[in-house]
Design an enzyme around this catalytic site. Structure first.
Site, short mmCIF file in Angstrom:
data_model
loop_
_atom_site.label_atom_id
_atom_site.label_comp_id
_atom_site.label_asym_id
_atom_site.label_seq_id
_atom_site.Cartn_x
_atom_site.Cartn_y
_atom_site.Cartn_z
N LYS A 79 0.85 -1.20 0.00
CA LYS A 79 0.00 0.00 0.00
C LYS A 79 0.88 1.25 0.00
O LYS A 79 1.89 1.28 0.71
CB LYS A 79 -0.89 -0.03 1.24
CG LYS A 79 -1.94 1.06 1.31
CD LYS A 79 -2.82 0.86 2.55
CE LYS A 79 -3.97 1.84 2.60
NZ LYS A 79 -4.87 1.58 3.75
N SER A 154 -9.81 1.48 2.80
CA SER A 154 -8.89 2.20 1.93
C SER A 154 -7.84 1.32 1.24
O SER A 154 -7.28 1.75 0.22
CB SER A 154 -8.18 3.28 2.73
OG SER A 154 -7.35 2.71 3.72
N SER A 178 -10.05 -0.85 7.01
CA SER A 178 -9.40 -0.63 5.70
C SER A 178 -8.62 -1.81 5.13
O SER A 178 -8.20 -1.76 3.98
CB SER A 178 -8.47 0.58 5.77
OG SER A 178 -9.23 1.76 5.68
#
Lengths: 489, 96
Positions: A79, A154, A178
């Site tokens: 990420k 996310s 997330s």
């Protein structure tokens, strides 16, 4: 051959047996990125040359019969909030679009030492604030199961990159769901760890009393292998307690005790779609067949959790975002004003997207004179009540079983115009985040429109091995997790 | 307990955000809607409930004050787009 549902465990066996080489595996993942990413948009940065160079090093180690362990030569995505030395790290924000960190996050250093290969930095909501990856400054990530729907957020880029066959695993962050929610939306397994279990040094902060780091992969066993490497005390992160680590992959495979599994009624309310309810209830029956007992119970303060979260987390966001002022971080305004105050105003106006501005304002409001007691302090007190709910529940049960999300992946644009509706998307993952306890998201079936459905298991602080064990045994009894998204076929 | 347009402007200023007229018009009703929702906490009696600010229970975590040389000064300076002079960053002046 197809590598699109290859697990890390199987890949390591094949690498050790010389059936494939780390170079082929890495090149395959890079080709898969080239093929699928124009449609999916999971990657912000593709790390091509370095990945191939590292794969060549791993190939030599395997050839000499000296691989560093199970992650050696395994392509992963990361990420885009984890600092990797000399690789651009954006947090999906314009304000960091040219930031190249000169150091590795602790967990990145650990993965590098284990021989893992990073093929991409993945998309996220801006500064991880969102439940759909729609607030990214680099465009929305599309769901590999249906490109009209979101991949979740996310960590949507991380989940979608695994589901598209671009890598074998990923690291994400989970502040209010997330990791778990995008994992559920993309048919991936995702682990949110106990607060403090994994170091956050070198990872861009969102809300510091809630942020956690965890793995996403194709199986609970793979998550265990990743956790084994990344977990533990770090002198550079003062929020990591010195709680002993477990041999997570070994613990996961141990015979399943007759666990008592709580079914909290508040998680099965009206907002839940019928198909999600049916899939999660049949998953519960799988555990019952394996000898576990299902115990209905109540977590009475569940309905207050979203309110608590959307006071505390924006308050912490507003504080953490103060460093993005165009001097300490960020490129500064295009036109330099004479006055320093105006410089800050212009840098932040140009650098932040809508959702960041909203959250910074909610947090500033909740912390401002006159509202601090009514909002911030009140939320801190209700957080205590939510923690007590879980403590009470865990006196009688070993784990809790719930859906991850009330519904499957929603259409792109469906909730982005109504922030409150977007916040409510995390209703079922937020309470455990406030309590700081671990949770795992496991694929448990599909809707009639072939969208994945996720099952959530929660357990007391620092018992990740129990969740991984439940996950391992569930995935031995079922095969949802190995079903491939249409884009990979 | 809702939030007025005036308050939105005030909060934006405190947060060092300069909103355009279009943003003000968009954000004001959204923030009012969110803050109304958050108001549900008021229905709970929390008189004798302690606050939670963190969940680790750790306090006063310290470590030895050992200087590490990574990353190097020039590497850190290179992260900034601001102009450099004599191994320092040039920032806008505080006093005009």
């Amino acid at each position: 051959m197809s590598y699109t549902n290859l697990t890390i465990s199987t890949a390591h066996q094949m690498l050790s047996a010389g059936k494939i080489s780390p170079i082929d595996l890495t090149k395959h993942c890079l080709e898969q990125i080239e093929k699928t990413d124009p449609t999916i948009n999971a990657c912000i940065t593709v790390i091509k040359e370095q990945a191939i160079a590292h794969a060549e090093d791993a190939a030599k180690r395997y050839k000499n019969g000296e691989p560093r362990g199970i992650l050696d030569g395994i392509p992963l995505s990361i990420k885009d909030v984890f600092c990797i030395r000399n690789i651009r790290t954006t947090a999906a924000s314009h304000i960091l679009e040219n930031f190249v960190p000169p150091y590795d996050a602790t967990v990145i250093g650990k993965l590098k030492n284990a021989g893992a290969i990073f093929v991409s930095k993945t998309n996220t909501d801006e500064f991880t604030c969102g439940a759909s990856t729609e607030t990214s400054a680099f465009g929305v990530t599309k769901n590999p199961w249906n490109t009209e729907t979101v991949a979740g957020g996310s960590s949507g880029g991380s989940a979608a990159s695994i589901a598209s066959g671009q890598c074998l695993g990923s690291l994400g962050t989970d502040t209010g769901g997330s990791i778990r929610q995008p994992a559920a939306f993309c048919n991936v397994t995702g682990l949110k760890v106990t607060y403090g279990r994994v170091s956050r040094y070198g990872v861009i902060s969102m809300a510091s009393s809630l942020d956690t780091i965890g793995p996403l992969a194709r199986s609970a066993e793979d998550c265990a292998h990743l956790l084994e490497i990344i977990a533990g005390f770090d002198p550079n992160d003062s929020t990591t307690p010195q709680v002993p680590l477990k041999d997570y992959s070994m613990e996961a495979k141990k015979a399943l005790p007759k666990y008592r599994i709580g079914i909290p009624q508040e998680y099965f309310g009206d907002a839940l779609t019928e198909e999600t309810k049916i899939a999660v209830e049949s998953a519960a029956k799988v555990f019952e067949k394996m000898g576990c007992t299902l115990i209905p119970l109540s977590l009475p303060h569940t309905k207050y959790a979203v309110s608590v979260y959307y006071i505390l987390s924006p308050s912490e966001v507003s504080s953490n975002m103060s460093r993005y002022d165009g001097i300490r971080f960020g490129p500064g305004p295009k036109k330099i004003p004479d006055d320093l105050q105006e410089y800050f105003f212009a840098a932040r106006e140009e650098g932040f997207g809508d959702e960041m501005k909203r959250r910074i304002m909610i947090g500033t409001y909740a912390l401002s004179a006159g509202y601090y007691d009514a909002y911030y302090k009140k939320a801190q007190k209700v957080r205590t009540l939510i923690i007590r709910d879980f403590e009470e529940a865990f006196k009688n049960v070993d784990a809790l079983l719930t859906p991850v999300s009330p519904y499957p992946a929603f259409k792109i644009g469906d909730k982005s115009q109504d922030p409150l509706q977007m916040y409510l998307a995390d209703t079922l993952t937020i309470p455990s985040s406030l309590a700081g306890i671990p949770g795992i998201s496991l694929p448990c079936g599909f809707t009639s429109e072939h969208l994945p459905i996720g099952l959530q298991l929660l357990s007391p602080a620092f018992t990740e091995e129990r969740l991984l064990q439940l996950g391992f045994h569930y995935q031995t009894a079922t095969h949802h997790h190995l079903t491939c998204a249409p884009i990979t076929i | 307990m809702s939030i007025s347009l005036e308050e939105v402007r005030h909060v934006a200023r405190l947060a060092r955000l300069k909103l355009t007229a279009d943003e003000e018009a968009r954000f004001a009703p959204q923030l009012a809607n969110i803050i109304d929702y958050l108001g549900m906490l008021q229905e709970l009696n929390t008189d004798n409930v302690p606050t939670t600010s963190q969940v680790t229970g750790l306090t006063n975590v310290t470590r030895a004050d050992i200087i590490s040389c990574a990353p190097r000064q020039d590497e850190l300076l290179a992260c900034s787009p601001l102009p450099k002079e004599d191994h320092q960053l040039l920032v806008p002046s505080v006093f005009s």
